[in-house]
Design an enzyme around this catalytic site. Sequence first.
Site, PDB file in Angstrom:
ATOM      1  CE1 TYR A 144      -0.009 -15.938 -14.045  1.00 37.36           C
ATOM      2  CE2 TYR A 144       1.136 -15.052 -12.132  1.00 37.36           C
ATOM      3  CZ  TYR A 144      -0.027 -15.496 -12.738  1.00 37.36           C
ATOM      4  OH  TYR A 144      -1.210 -15.488 -12.018  1.00 37.36           O
ATOM      5  CG  ASP A 239       5.379  -8.197 -14.102  1.00 39.86           C
ATOM      6  OD1 ASP A 239       5.534  -7.816 -12.924  1.00 39.86           O
ATOM      7  OD2 ASP A 239       4.549  -9.072 -14.437  1.00 39.86           O
ATOM      8  CE  LYS A 267       4.792 -13.072  -6.590  1.00 35.54           C
ATOM      9  NZ  LYS A 267       4.714 -13.151  -8.021  1.00 35.54           N
TER      10      LYS A 267
HETATM   11  C1  LIG Z   1       3.384 -13.047  -8.934  1.00 34.23           C
HETATM   12  C2  LIG Z   1       3.483 -12.293 -10.213  1.00 34.23           C
HETATM   13  C3  LIG Z   1       2.418 -11.544 -10.743  1.00 34.23           C
HETATM   14  C4  LIG Z   1       1.028 -11.600 -10.148  1.00 34.23           C
HETATM   15  O1  LIG Z   1       0.979 -11.093  -8.864  1.00 34.23           O
HETATM   16  P1  LIG Z   1      -0.250 -11.524  -7.908  1.00 34.23           P
HETATM   17  O2  LIG Z   1      -0.038 -10.683  -6.701  1.00 34.23           O
HETATM   18  O3  LIG Z   1      -0.105 -12.993  -7.680  1.00 34.23           O
HETATM   19  O4  LIG Z   1      -1.497 -11.190  -8.637  1.00 34.23           O
HETATM   20  C5  LIG Z   1       2.631 -10.759 -11.852  1.00 34.23           C
HETATM   21  N1  LIG Z   1       3.842 -10.716 -12.437  1.00 34.23           N
HETATM   22  C6  LIG Z   1       4.884 -11.429 -11.983  1.00 34.23           C
HETATM   23  C7  LIG Z   1       6.207 -11.307 -12.665  1.00 34.23           C
HETATM   24  C8  LIG Z   1       4.731 -12.253 -10.875  1.00 34.23           C
HETATM   25  O5  LIG Z   1       5.756 -13.008 -10.457  1.00 34.23           O
END
Ligand SMILES: *Cc1c(COP(=O)(O)O)cnc(C)c1O
Length: 422
Positions: A144, A239, A267
């Site tokens: 994701y 990511d 995060k």
């Molecule tokens: C949570 C997440 C996102 C998206 O971040 P948001 O702040 O919710 O937009 C993108 N990449 C990874 C790996 C994530 O866990």
Amino acid sequence: MNTDKSEKLYTKALKFMPGGVNSPVRAFKNVGRTPLFIEKAEGDKIYDADGNQFIDYVCSWGPNILGHANPAVIEAVKKSCDSGLTFGACHKGEIELAELIQKHIPSMEMLRLVNSGTEAVMSAVRAARGFTHRDKIIKFEGCYHGHSDGLLVKGGSGLLTNSIPDSAGVPKGYTETTLLAKYNNRQSVEELFENNRGEIACVLVEPCAANMGVVPPEEGFLQFLRDITKENGALLIFDEVITGFRLSLGGAQQYYGVTPDMTTLGKIVGGGMPLAAYGGKREVMECVAPLGSVYQAGTLSGNPVAVAAGLAMLRELESSPEIYDELDRKSAKIESAMKKAGMNVNRAGSLLTAFFTDAAVKDYDSAKTADTKRYAEYFSYLLENGIYTAPSQFEAMFVSAAHSDEDIEKTCETIMNFKFSG
Ligand SMILES: *Cc1c(COP(=O)(O)O)cnc(C)c1O
């Protein structure tokens, strides 16, 4: 467990927000329950509107690695508020945060602060395309990367949970340049490079997948991605929105010893406020406006209050690096309790998932063999015993530094006493 007040709030929320929520997984749909409304959180506990308390292993989906309401972070935010909430102009904190991020993740030679992980990844991919003058990107099934149009293909967690193979409202053209590979499968990546020679801008990957449940990279997989991108003039983007500052202070790239060209953070880096970042090689980031022709901007980017929270968080982590060993020790205890209960566990540091399948989970296809009904039963059992975990099979359990040994012990015992009804 009395949940009358949460039920009432939920009924009202349904009138105003789709599904009563501001992010789909919160709706508890896949575990067949209605969501709890949280009133406050502190340390390793959250408290709902009915006064129930839970040991929390969602930790706001990652940011709260020091537990809820960490005093240093709260103090920094309060102090920052006194000087105004937003300037829409330069301020010293931005430099301090950028410098601190770069100190621990040196591959981010230059970076930009943005507001969400979605925005960070979207912008990183744009910069990679602008730099390489190529359009196609490779992503992995089950990873994701936020909800931007081009990346909503086999995106794991929320999409997997709600069985949305793709999202409506995304024109076909937007995902045509998104090529899909299989996690931990080198051949699937090699084939895409062979069939799209000279056209691939970047490989985008969660260096430890955590949005199809936790799926660590197999030995050598990340180095393979490093090598194949280099050979083909494509960029490697990690990511690290979940893994950054979680697997280690230097993120997954330090933990696994593989350095990407670009990194996205979210995060933890915002300390619980809406802040994220993307960055990487200087020559790539110099393509971003106003230096270059890749446009990216934000009214609230580098927001002083969010920056204060991020700075306080990173300074806390920096001043107590021993927490990573502690997190590992606590998480290993939970992993071992799960194994004793006969569960199939994947773990990387303080990220873990018990998969309700006998298959070794190493990619999206094997993750999907999990029995989500069984997970729902397990989830409800834990909740009713005062333990709050993700309302989805395809998410990580997040352990924080605030989890006390006593609460870890209680969690382990509860897990070991779990029995399926059927
Ligand atoms: C949570 C997440 C996102 C998206 O971040 P948001 O702040 O919710 O937009 C993108 N990449 C990874 C790996 C994530 O866990």
